[in-house]
Design a protein around this motif. Sequence first.
Motif, PDB file in Angstrom:
ATOM      1  N   PRO A   2       0.759  -1.427  -0.004  1.00  0.00           N
ATOM      2  CA  PRO A   2       0.182   0.021  -0.034  1.00  0.00           C
ATOM      3  C   PRO A   2       0.596   1.338  -0.045  1.00  0.00           C
ATOM      4  CG  PRO A   2       0.093  -0.715   2.272  1.00  0.00           C
ATOM      5  CD  PRO A   2       0.906  -1.697   1.309  1.00  0.00           C
ATOM      6  N   ALA A   3       2.149   1.317  -0.266  1.00  0.00           N
ATOM      7  CA  ALA A   3       3.018   2.309  -0.011  1.00  0.00           C
ATOM      8  C   ALA A   3       2.756   3.495  -0.921  1.00  0.00           C
ATOM      9  CB  ALA A   3       4.396   1.912  -0.452  1.00  0.00           C
ATOM     10  N   LEU A   4       2.266   3.217  -2.012  1.00  0.00           N
ATOM     11  CA  LEU A   4       1.732   4.575  -2.933  1.00  0.00           C
ATOM     12  C   LEU A   4       1.009   5.256  -2.333  1.00  0.00           C
ATOM     13  CD1 LEU A   4       2.882   5.224  -5.906  1.00  0.00           C
ATOM     14  CD2 LEU A   4       1.124   4.177  -6.655  1.00  0.00           C
ATOM     15  N   ASP A   5       0.074   4.632  -1.493  1.00  0.00           N
ATOM     16  CA  ASP A   5      -1.160   5.462  -0.932  1.00  0.00           C
ATOM     17  C   ASP A   5      -0.635   6.209   0.364  1.00  0.00           C
ATOM     18  OD1 ASP A   5      -3.251   5.246  -3.034  1.00  0.00           O
ATOM     19  OD2 ASP A   5      -3.118   3.014  -2.641  1.00  0.00           O
ATOM     20  N   ILE A   6      -0.327   4.889   0.931  1.00  0.00           N
ATOM     21  CA  ILE A   6      -0.156   5.556   2.550  1.00  0.00           C
ATOM     22  C   ILE A   6       1.126   6.308   2.613  1.00  0.00           C
ATOM     23  CG2 ILE A   6      -1.297   3.623   3.720  1.00  0.00           C
ATOM     24  CD1 ILE A   6       1.393   2.357   4.267  1.00  0.00           C
ATOM     25  N   ASP A   7       2.052   6.305   1.842  1.00  0.00           N
ATOM     26  CA  ASP A   7       3.281   7.412   1.726  1.00  0.00           C
ATOM     27  C   ASP A   7       2.691   8.556   1.138  1.00  0.00           C
ATOM     28  OD1 ASP A   7       4.626   5.552   3.544  1.00  0.00           O
ATOM     29  OD2 ASP A   7       5.479   4.596   1.906  1.00  0.00           O
TER      30      ASP A   7
END
Length: 435
Positions: free
Chosen positions: A195-200
Amino acid sequence: MKATAVHVGLIGCGTVGTGVARILLTEKRALREQLGLPLELVRIADLNTRPRKGVPTTPGLLTKSADAVLNDPHIEIVVELVGGLTFAKEVILRAMRSGKHVVTANKALLAAAGPELHAVAQEHNVDLFYEASVAGGIPIIKSLREGFVANRLHAVLGIVNGTCNYILTRMTQDGLEFRAAVREAQRKGYAEANPALDIDGLDARHKLGILASLAFDQWVPQEAIYVEGIRRITKLDIQCAGELGYVVKFLAIARAGERGIELRVHPTLLPQHSMFEGVRDAYNAIEVRGTPIGTTMFYGMGAGMNATSSAVVADIVDIARNVQHPLQKRRPPFMFGAEKQRLLPMANVCTKYFLRCTTLDRPGVIAAISRELGARNIGLTSVILHETARGAYSTILFMTHQAREADVQNALQAIDALPVIKAKTAMLRVETETN
Ligand code: HSE
């Protein structure tokens, strides 16, 4: 020569592509009535050529070859739904260079290469439309390009990432900790396995770059946007914010002021009576402020097959109207804006701040912390000290007046170096009507 039909080729047929194909093929009659001529989806290129649910397939419609779309002289509009940067860019450039109009939902590519893509569109006299790239079903791109044209815009801000909004909603409403909320978002299909693209915050940064470029008629590069994701938000932060009358939302903010345009994406405290408070789960909302219009707000689903394919089809129909009754080609936005405004570095942004300090339960602790703040010209609007059990650490909450980011960062370093501080101080920026 007057067109008798407009032909569309689709490259990339995942969830959104399937939704687009379904609308174009099953709503053919309604679209024809609206346009006054047929809109024909003639080719769908995807490595998976199995028939899609709800998509009436005819022989030759599905192909593995993108070339079959790009080299077809009858296709006037290419819809790029491949995603990613390299192949998608090649598809878009090849299509435009052969005189085809392009519709894309590819925010990452637009954010990275907007000026280059628009220059090629301009050179080849074709349209490049991307309504689906920001906030899915909300027609915010068209509104910024056309609906607000009489205005001088001051700010565009909002919740543009549904995944983060869903996670923060679960943490707020169900008292989940961050990791549990992410798992819940994954279970529901909102968050990716990674989920990095969203949560970062990178997805929100792409979207803010596009919105700000349109709002302020100048290209806003990604590097000019400060970004901080939601990984560090805890259930305790959300509870403490609630105690002070605030909710935590993940905001993307572009605001023009006398000192320049501030551009930032980060978790933000908003008053509980804010309109954004009611924007929950995976919904998006965008506020646009301008003169003379004042404040407007848009609300809707920002992702998913239905919302996104609705936006893609709107672009296709818009271009089909241009093909049918050629307008003088629209000037690409943000390519020729008059005077450019300065993009304000994050260190110079002024806003209000919330601090949550974890300290030893000793006399003089509040004084020591406020001394560090006061020394850097940071004034306080409220202080709350939680009642502490004997031997436990104290939680002290501070709300500040407007302060400069660089001063606050500097004060935080000094505060966290105090011997009475027992954990890294949590800091969240605050957005109110008076910001
Ligand atoms: N992952 C995005 C979101 C949707 O959660 O809003 C696509 O932009």
